[in-house]
Design a protein around this motif. Structure first.
Motif, short mmCIF file in Angstrom:
data_model
loop_
_atom_site.label_atom_id
_atom_site.label_comp_id
_atom_site.label_asym_id
_atom_site.label_seq_id
_atom_site.Cartn_x
_atom_site.Cartn_y
_atom_site.Cartn_z
N PRO A 1 -3.45 47.01 -15.15
CA PRO A 1 -4.65 47.92 -15.68
C PRO A 1 -5.74 47.12 -16.55
CG PRO A 1 -2.63 48.55 -16.77
CD PRO A 1 -2.36 47.29 -15.70
N GLY A 2 -5.40 45.89 -17.01
CA GLY A 2 -6.28 44.91 -17.44
C GLY A 2 -7.39 44.58 -16.61
N GLN A 3 -6.63 44.15 -15.28
CA GLN A 3 -7.40 43.68 -14.41
C GLN A 3 -8.71 44.59 -13.56
OE1 GLN A 3 -5.63 40.95 -11.47
NE2 GLN A 3 -4.00 40.47 -12.94
N THR A 4 -7.92 45.86 -13.55
CA THR A 4 -8.50 46.95 -13.21
C THR A 4 -10.04 47.24 -13.83
OG1 THR A 4 -6.36 47.83 -12.28
CG2 THR A 4 -8.18 49.32 -12.14
N LEU A 5 -9.78 47.24 -15.24
CA LEU A 5 -10.58 47.46 -16.29
C LEU A 5 -11.84 46.64 -16.23
CD1 LEU A 5 -11.53 48.34 -19.50
CD2 LEU A 5 -10.33 46.59 -20.12
N CYS B 1 -15.71 44.28 -24.62
CA CYS B 1 -14.52 45.33 -24.89
C CYS B 1 -13.29 44.51 -25.28
CB CYS B 1 -14.34 46.19 -23.94
SG CYS B 1 -13.38 45.63 -22.42
N ASP B 2 -12.40 45.09 -25.70
CA ASP B 2 -11.24 44.14 -26.06
C ASP B 2 -9.80 45.16 -25.58
OD1 ASP B 2 -11.80 45.76 -28.68
OD2 ASP B 2 -9.88 46.00 -28.60
N TYR B 3 -8.70 44.43 -25.01
CA TYR B 3 -7.85 45.11 -24.35
C TYR B 3 -6.43 44.47 -24.71
CZ TYR B 3 -5.27 47.77 -20.83
OH TYR B 3 -4.21 48.54 -20.33
N LYS B 4 -5.37 45.21 -24.73
CA LYS B 4 -4.09 44.74 -25.00
C LYS B 4 -3.66 43.57 -24.32
CE LYS B 4 -0.29 46.34 -27.83
NZ LYS B 4 -0.72 46.01 -28.92
N TYR B 5 -3.70 43.76 -22.83
CA TYR B 5 -3.01 42.84 -22.02
C TYR B 5 -4.11 42.63 -20.83
CZ TYR B 5 1.46 42.87 -24.16
OH TYR B 5 2.60 42.74 -25.03
N ARG C 1 -10.17 34.91 -11.98
CA ARG C 1 -11.19 34.71 -10.80
C ARG C 1 -10.78 35.53 -9.68
NH1 ARG C 1 -12.83 28.19 -11.59
NH2 ARG C 1 -14.33 28.59 -13.19
N LYS C 2 -9.66 35.70 -9.21
CA LYS C 2 -9.32 36.48 -8.04
C LYS C 2 -9.60 37.90 -8.40
CE LYS C 2 -5.41 34.79 -6.01
NZ LYS C 2 -3.84 34.61 -5.99
N ALA C 3 -9.48 38.37 -9.62
CA ALA C 3 -9.91 39.88 -9.90
C ALA C 3 -11.49 39.85 -9.78
CB ALA C 3 -9.51 40.04 -11.47
N ALA C 4 -12.02 38.87 -10.41
CA ALA C 4 -13.63 38.86 -10.14
C ALA C 4 -13.91 38.84 -8.71
CB ALA C 4 -14.14 37.80 -11.00
N GLU C 5 -13.36 38.03 -8.02
CA GLU C 5 -13.83 38.03 -6.55
C GLU C 5 -13.50 39.40 -5.83
OE1 GLU C 5 -11.54 35.09 -4.28
OE2 GLU C 5 -13.03 34.80 -2.88
N ALA C 6 -12.34 40.06 -6.16
CA ALA C 6 -12.15 41.57 -5.69
C ALA C 6 -13.26 42.22 -6.23
CB ALA C 6 -10.58 41.68 -6.03
N ALA C 7 -13.81 42.14 -7.25
CA ALA C 7 -15.01 43.21 -7.72
C ALA C 7 -16.35 42.89 -7.01
CB ALA C 7 -15.23 43.00 -8.86
#
Lengths: 167, 317, 665
Positions: free
Chosen positions: C47-51, C38-42, C79-85
Motif C-alpha cells: 500500500p505504501g508503494q501504491t500511495l 505525507c507520512d505513512y506507516k510503512y 526507485r522501482k516504484a517510481a519507475e512504475a509510476a
C-alpha cells in the motif's frame, strides 16, 4: 545504551562528507546497533572520498558548519581501489592551506571508518561534536558570505593600494 | 633516563614492608645500588601505597594513596625505583587507571589536593638492572659470579600482570629474572610455578590457602632441582620463607602433598618426599652478593630459612 | 518550478517513536518546489508503494523523496516504484531518517529537527537530479571460483553442471582443502575423505571446469559481467601435460624427512610430493626450499627416474588472464595458533599454555590427522612427544574464540561439535582412556547436533567440565592442566597425557590482500563482509562477486555447502541474461571546456579515461580531450574532484547537486 540527554547552550552544526561504501555503511551499522551519538551531524553521501572537492568543505563552513568531518574507507580498502589515497593527499595539502589561512584545524577532522566500525563512527562524531562545542561557533566564513562580493571595481583605498603595489 | 655517561640516579619508594618484615630487601637494594654506583634517593615523607587491602575495599582510596605518593616522588629527581612487587603493581595500576579514566583522575586530584603525577616513570629494580643499567654492564660488574647456584626465579602474580599495566615483560612468559640471573653467573632452572600465586592476600584471613599454594611452589622448585628461590616481592618472601616449617608440618607426609598423587610415587620411587630447605633470596641480595658486597650487610641473619649453609656449600660466603 | 513529492515513513514505530513524522512531512510541504508531502506507516509495503505511485500521477510529480531507512536498504524498492509510476528511477532518492536519526538519538525535538534538515538537504538533491538511463553491458558467461576446498568445489560443480564454464583456482598443489584433512564428520561420523574425494574427481573430470592448482590471483580488473583476472601459475617444476602421476619420483627422492603440511607437520614427505595420496591433480610439485637440486645444484634424481621427462627444474611462474563474468570467493579458514604473536598484532598468544612449546598440546586439526586412517599414525591415537597412547586426554574449547582479551570475540561455531566428535573417536580407539572437556557453553544448533553432543556426554563417557583452563605446564611426561569447574565452584587439576585445543577459526592468511585485489570489504578479523547480514548473505557489496564458506565467517560443512550452492545459484541468475544493466553513475566529459590536461587520466584507477581527438571538417586536429568509457568507469568521482577546469562530471553526484545540498545546510 542510554545516554543522558543534556541541554547545551550551543549546538554546533557538524557536516560529515562520507563515502557510501565504508563510512555511510558504518553509520548505518551504528543505527542498526542502536548506538547513541549527538544529533548535530548532517551526513552528505558521496560515492568515494575521492569525489570530495575541498571547495565543498569551504562552502560548508561558509554555510554555517562549525565543524566538518571527512571520512572514508581505510587505506587499502577503497571500493574504487585508490580514491581514498587521492583524497588523503588532497586533504593533506588542503589542511596546510586552511592552517595558513588561520582556520583552527580542530574544526576539520579526517578519519577512516569502515562498514564494520559503527562504534568508531559514534566515537568520531561524538568527539568532534564535543570538541567543536567547546570551541564555540565559527563565524569567520559566514561573515565572508555576507560581505559584498567584489565586483572587480577598485573601489576602496586598500584595494587601490594593493593593486598599485602589484603594478 | 638520559643515555650517555651521566650517572644513573633514581628516586626510591621502599614501601612499608621494606621497613619492616622485608628489611633485608631494603638494605640489600641500597647496598647493591651503592656497589653499582647508581644513585638512590628516598622519597621524603612517603607512606603506605595501600597494597594489599585498600583496592579491595575502596578504589578511590587506593588510587589516592598511590597518587599522593607519586606526587611526592615527583619532587625527587630521577625515575621512581620500586623494589616491592605489590607497591610496583599498585603504583603502575594507579597511573594506568587514571590515564584511562578522566572522571576518576579528577576525583583523585581533589582528594590529594594537587595534580596526579601520571607521567613519573615507575621502574622496578629488575627493570633497572636488566634494561637501564644493562645486562652487559651488570655482567662486567660481577666480582664474585654465583657459579653453580641453581636458582628458581619466582615472578609471582603481580610483577608482570595484568597485561599492559606493569610493562615489565611478557605477561605470561617473562624472562627478565632469568636474564639477570645469567648475568650474575647463576643458573636459572626451568620450572613450572614461577608465575603462580603464593596466596599473599590470604596471609591473615585464610592461612590454609597460603600453605597450599606456597607448598606447591616450594615442591615444584625442589623437583626442578633448584637450590633456592629468587623473589622480588616481600610478600612472596614472607610466605615462602617464614612459613616453610609450617608447610612441611602440614604437607610433610608422602601422598599428602599437592602433587603427591601425581608425582610422589612415580618420580621419587615411593621414597620419602624431598624435604630440603629452600632458602629464599631477594634479587638484590643475590645481585649484591655477586657484586662482592659483604654478606653481613645483606640481612641474611634476619631470614628464617638460613641461606648460609647453601652459600657456604657453593663457596659464595 | 519543480514538483517534488516527499513521503515520510513511520517504519512501524522505528522512526515515529523518536521523530515526529507528521511535523517532518508538514515542514517538507513548505519547502519551495515540494508539491506534495505525507507520512505513512510503512512506505515499503505494497500500500505504501501504491500511495507513492498514485501521488506521482495525481500531483504530476517530477521527483520523489522517501524519508525512511537507509538507501542501502530500500533505494532499489522505491526507485522501482517510481519507475512504475512513469518517473525516471534516478529522480527518486531516499532521506535516511532511521539509521542516521531515529535509531541513534533519543531527544525527540532534536531528532525531529535533524530529520527535517535531512529531508531539506535531500529535496535539493532531488531537485537538481537528472534522468539517467541504465548502461547495458554484455555478460561473460564464465565464472571464477577462488579456493578449492569443499565450498569452492561445490560452487564450481553447481555452476558447471548448469552448463557454464568455470575456472577454479587453488593456491595449494591439490584441491580438497581442510575437509580432505578431516577424519570423520559430525553428526554422522562418516568418513570425510570418502565423501570428499569423489567430488574432487568430479571437478577434475568435468568438461566445463578448468582447474588451476598451485596458482594464485594476481590482479583483478573490470566489473560485474566483465572481469579480467590475472592468475599466477606458480612453477611446479613438473610439466603437468607430461606427468602421468606414477609417483616414482616421490619414492626415489633422497630427501624424505620434510614435515608434511597436510598432516600438520606430524608426517613426513619428500621434496617432490603430492600433499596426500588422493590429491587432485595427482601431479607432484617440487618444494624448492627443501630440494637439494634447487639448494645446491646437485641431485637431479627425480628428473633421471621420470619416464616421460616431466620434471623441469627451469620452469618459471607463468601468468594468464581469464575473462570471467562472476567471481565466487571461497578461500576458507585457518586455525589460530597459541604461539607468541608478533609485536603489534591485535591478536594475542597463550603464554599461560606455554606459547605452543609443549609438544603434547595439539590443535583440533592435528587430532583429526591422528584419528585419520590415512594420517601419520595410521589412525592410532598416539601423542607426538613419545608416540605413547594417551590415557587421559583433555580437550579445551574456546581457545582464542570468545576471548576478547586475546583479540577475538566471536564464536568459532564448529568447535563444540568437533570436540564432542573427538571425544567419541578417542573413546572408540582407546577403550580404557578418559576424555575431559573444558567448555564455556555447548552450542549445538543444527540438525541432529544436540543429540550427537548428548551421546558424547551420556554414552561415550566424556567428562564435561564447565569452566576454563588458566594454566598448563609440563611436569615429567605429563601436562598439568589447571582449571576451574564453575558449576561445582572448585578448582580442578588434571594430569593429562595429551591436550587438544579447539582453537579459533580465522580467515586464511592474506585474506585482506585478496580482498583489496577484488575490491570487496572485510571486517576487523579479515572475514569477508556480505552485502546484507540477513537478506544478502552470499553477495558482496561489490556486484558480481559472491562468497562461499568460512571466508565469510566460521561455518561447518553443511552450512558451507549450502552457501556454496547459493553462491552458484546467484552466478547462474546473473548468467541467465545476455546483457546486464548497470548503474549509470559514471563520469562524463564536457568537451567544450576540457583543455586536455589529462589530470583525470592519471588518477583513474580503472583506466577508463582515454584521449579523444577532436578534428574539424578538414581533418585537422583541433584539440585533444578526455573521454570516459562508460563500460569501464567505476563511478568514484575522483576525476571530477581532480579536474582543474571542472569539465568532467559524475552523473548522480554533480557539483550542482552537492552545492545545492550544502546551500541548504
Amino acid at each position: 545504551m542510554h545516554v543522558e540527554v543534556t541541554k547545551h547552550d550551543f549546538e554546533p552544526k557538524i557536516v560529515a562528507f562520507v563515502c557510501t561504501w565504508c563510512t555511510y555503511a558504518g553509520a548505518d551499522l551504528a543505527g542498526t546497533s542502536r548506538m547513541q551519538y549527538p544529533p548535530n551531524v548532517r551526513v552528505l553521501k558521496f560515492p568515494c572520498t575521492g569525489r570530495i572537492d575541498p571547495v565543498f568543505i569551504l562552502r560548508a563552513f561558509q554555510k554555517g558548519a562549525d565543524g566538518v568531518l571527512v571520512s572514508g574507507c581505510h587505506p587499502g580498502d577503497c571500493h574504487y581501489m585508490a580514491g581514498n589515497f587521492h583524497a588523503r593527499r588532497r586533504f593533506a595539502a588542503f589542511r596546510a592551506l586552511l592552517d595558513f589561512v588561520g582556520v583552527d584545524l580542530n574544526r576539520l577532522q579526517f578519519s577512516w571508518v569502515s562498514a564494520a566500525e559503527g562504534g568508531k563512527w559514534v566515537d568520531v562524531v561524538t568527539e568532534l561534536t564535543e570538541r567543536v562545542r567547546t570551541m564555540g561557533p565559527m563565524p569567520e566564513f559566514k561573515e565572508l558570505e555576507h560581505e559584498e562580493q567584489w565586483s572587480g571595481a577598485i573601489n576602496t583605498p586598500e584595494l587601490k593600494e594593493a593593486y598599485d603595489s602589484i603594478g | 633516563m638520559t643515555p650517555g655517561k651521566k650517572r644513573l640516579s633514581y628516586s626510591y619508594y621502599p614501601g612499608c614492608s621494606l621497613h619492616a618484615s622485608g628489611r633485608e630487601y631494603d638494605i640489600s637494594t641500597r647496598a647493591l645500588f651503592k656497589a653499582l654506583n647508581v644513585g638512590l634517593k628516598e622519597v621524603p615523607d612517603w607512606f603506605c601505597c595501600g597494597a594489599t587491602p585498600a583496592h579491595n575495599v575502596d578504589e578511590l582510596l587506593s588510587l589516592s594513596l598511590c597518587a599522593k605518593n607519586l606526587s611526592l616522588a615527583e619532587e625527587v629527581e630521577g625515575d621512581l625505583a620500586v623494589a616491592c612487587a605489590a607497591c610496583f603493581s599498585r603504583l603502575k595500576t594507579t597511573q594506568h587507571h587514571l590515564k584511562e579514566d578522566d572522571t576518576k583522575r579528577k576525583q583523585v586530584e581533589v582528594a590529594i589536593d594537587g595534580p596526579a603525577a601520571l607521567n613519573k616513570p615507575v621502574k622496578h629494580i629488575l627493570e633497572i638492572l636488566a634494561r637501564e643499567f644493562g645486562l652487559a654492564k651488570l655482567e662486567e660488574s660481577v666480582k664474585k659470579p654465583l657459579m653453580g647456584l641453581k636458582v628458581a626465579p619466582y615472578y609471582g602474580c603481580l610483577l608482570t600482570r595484568p597485561p599492559e599495566v606493569p610493562e615489565l615483560d611478557d605477561c605470561e612468559d617473562p624472562s627478565i629474572m632469568e636474564d639477570v640471573l645469567r648475568a650474575l653467573g647463576a643458573e636459572p632452572v626451568k620450572w613450572s610455578h614461577r608465575m603462580e600465586c603464593c596466596g599473599a592476600n590470604f596471609t591473615l584471613s585464610r592461612p590454609g590457602v597460603v600453605l597450599k599454594l606456597s607448598n606447591a611452589i616450594l615442591e615444584s622448585a625442589r623437583i626442578a632441582g633448584a637450590d633456592c628461590i629468587m623473589v622480588a616481592c616481600p610478600l612472596c618472601h614472607g610466605n615462602l620463607d617464614i612459613r616453610q616449617k609450617e608447610i612441611k608440618e602440614a604437607y610433610g607426609a608422602p601422598d599428602s602433598t599437592l602433587f603427591g598423587n601425581i608425582f610422589g610415587s612415580e618420580l621419587h620411587g615411593g621414597s620419602a618426599p624431598d624435604q630440603r630447605d629452600i632458602p629464599i633470596f631477594y634479587v638484590t641480595q643475590l645481585a649484591a652478593l655477586a657484586m662482592g658486597v659483604a654478606s653481613e650487610s645483606l640481612g641474611f641473619e634476619s631470614v628464617i630459612t638460613d641461606p648460609k649453609p647453601l652459600l657456604r656449600d657453593k663457596q659464595l660466603l | 518550478m519543480s514538483r517534488i513529492g516527499v513521503f515520510v515513513c513511520h517504519c512501524g514505530e522505528n522512526i515515529s517513536r523518536t521523530v515526529d513524522v507528521e511535523q517532518v512531512a508538514k515542514a517538507a510541504g513548505e519547502i519551495p518546489g515540494v508539491a506534495f508531502s505525507c507520512d505513512y506507516k510503512y512506505m515499503c509495503s505494497d500500500p505504501g508503494q501504491t500511495l507513492l505511485k498514485k501521488a506521482v500521477a495525481e500531483h504530476k510529480l517530477d521527483g520523489v523523496l522517501v524519508a525512511a531507512c537507509s538507501p542501502r536498504m530500500h533505494e532499489k524498492t522505491f526507485r522501482k516504484a517510481a519507475e512504475a509510476a512513469g518517473l525516471n528511477p534516478y529522480l527518486c532518492e531516499m532521506a535516511n531518517i532511521r539509521e542516521h536519526c531515529s535509531w541513534v538519538h533519543e531527544d525527540r525535538d532534536m531528532a525531529t529537527a535533524k530529520a527535517k534538515d535531512i529531508v531539506k538537504l535531500m529535496v535539493e538533491r532531488v531537485r537538481k537530479g537528472k534522468s539517467l538511463a541504465p548502461i547495458t553491458v554484455p555478460v561473460t558467461k564464465r565464472a571464477l571460483v577462488i579456493g578449492g576446498g569443499i565450498a569452492g568445489i561445490q560452487a564450481a560443480l553447481d555452476i558447471a553442471d548448469a552448463g557454464h564454464r568455470v575456472v577454479l583456482v587453488e593456491r595449494e598443489p591439490s584441491i580438497g582443502g581442510h575437509m580432505a584433512q578431516l577424519s570423520e564428520t559430525f553428526p554422522t561420523l562418516d568418513c570425510s575423505q570418502c565423501i570428499m574425494t569423489p567430488k574432487m574427481v568430479d571437478v577434475a573430470n568435468h568438461p566445463n571446469i578448468t582447474l588451476f592448482t598451485y596458482s594464485e590471483i594476481e590482479k583483478v580488473d573490470g566489473y560485474i559481467g566483465n572481469f579480467q583476472v590475472t592468475v599466477k601459475h606458480k612453477a611446479r617444476s613438473v610439466d603437468e601435460s607430461k606427468c602421468t602421476g606414477c609417483g616414482i619420483c616421490m619414492t626415489k627422492c633422497p630427501k624424505k624427512k620434510i614435515p608434511n603440511e597436510f598432516d600438520q607437520g606430524h608426517g613426513m614427505r619428500p621434496a617432490i610430493y603430492v600433499p596426500f595420496p588422493q590429491a587432485v591433480p595427482n601431479t607432484p610439485v617440487i618444494d624448492r626450499e627443501n630440494c637439494t637440486m634447487f639448494q645446491s645444484g646437485k641431485c637431479g634424481v627425480c628428473a633421471k627416474v621420470c619416464g616421460p621427462g616431466a620434471v623441469d627444474y627451469e620452469q618459471q611462474d607463468t601468468f594468464t588472464v581469464e575473462d570471467v563474468g562472476a567471481i565466487v570467493v571461497a578461500t576458507g579458514f585457518k586455525l589460530y595458533t597459541i604461539d607468541r604473536k608478533p609485536e603489534g598484532s591485535p591478536i594475542q598468544g597463550y603464554g599461560e599454555f606455554g606459547y605452543g612449546t609443549i609438544p603434547d598440546i595439539i590443535d583440533g586439526m592435528t587430532f583429526e590427522r591422528l584419528a585419520s586412517a590415512s594420517g601419520p599414525t595410521g589412525g592410532k591415537i598416539l601423542r607426538p612427544s613419545d608416540g605413547k597412547e594417551p590415557k587421559q586426554v583433555v580437550f579445551i574449547q574456546c581457545v582464542g574464540s570468545r576471548a576478547r582479551e586475546k583479540g577475538i570475540s566471536y564464536c568459532s561455531k564448529v568447535c563444540c561439535m568437533y570436540t564432542a566428535k573427538h571425544t567419541m573417536l578417542y573413546h572408540h580407539k582407546v577403550h580404557d582412556g578418559q576424555a575431559y572437556v573444558f567448555f564455556m557453553d555447548a552450542r549445538t544448533p543444527g540438525k541432529g547436533y544436540d543429540e550427537f553432543w548428548r551421546r558424547a556426554v551420556e554414552e561415550e563417557e566424556a567428562v564435561y567440565i564447565r569452566g576454563m583452563v588458566s594454566r598448563m605446564y609440563q611436569r615429567g611426561d605429563k601436562i598439568v592442566v589447571m582449571g576451574s569447574d564453575i558449576q561445582v565452584g572448585v578448582q580442578v587439576e588434571i594430569e593429562a597425557d595429551l591436550v587438544v585445543l579447539a582453537t579459533a577459526v580465522q580467515p586464511q592468511d592474506g585474506a585482506d590482500l585478496l580482498a583489496q585485489k577484488l575490491g570487496i570489504s572485510y571486517d576487523k578479523y579479515n572475514f569477508y563482509s556480505e552485502a546484507h547480514a540477513k537478506l544478502k548473505p552470499v553477495e558482496c557489496a561489490t556486484a558480481g562477486i559472491y562468497l562461499a564458506g568460512a571466508c565469510q565467517g566460521p561455518k561447518d560443512i553443511p552450512d558451507t555447502v549450502s552457501q556454496a550452492s547459493a553462491a552458484a545459484a546467484k552466478v547462474m541468475t546473473l548468467f541467465a541474461k545476455d546483457k546486464l544493466e548497470r548503474d549509470p553513475v559514471v563520469a562524463k566529459v564536457n568537451e567544450k571546456y576540457c583543455v586536455g590536461c589529462f589530470a583525470c587520466k592519471k588518477v583513474c584507477a580503472y583506466g577508463a579515461i582515454e584521449e579523444k581527438e577532436i578534428r574539424d571538417r578538414q581533418g585537422n586536429l583541433v584539440k585533444k580531450v578526455a573521454y570516459v568509457n562508460p563500460g569501464v568507469c567505476g563511478g568514484c568521482g575522483t576525476c571530477q574532484a581532480t579536474c582543474p577546469s571542472k569539465s568532467i562530471e559524475l552523473d548522480g553526484y554533480t557539483d550542482e547537486q552537492i552545492m545545492a545540498m550544502i546551500e541548504a545546510l
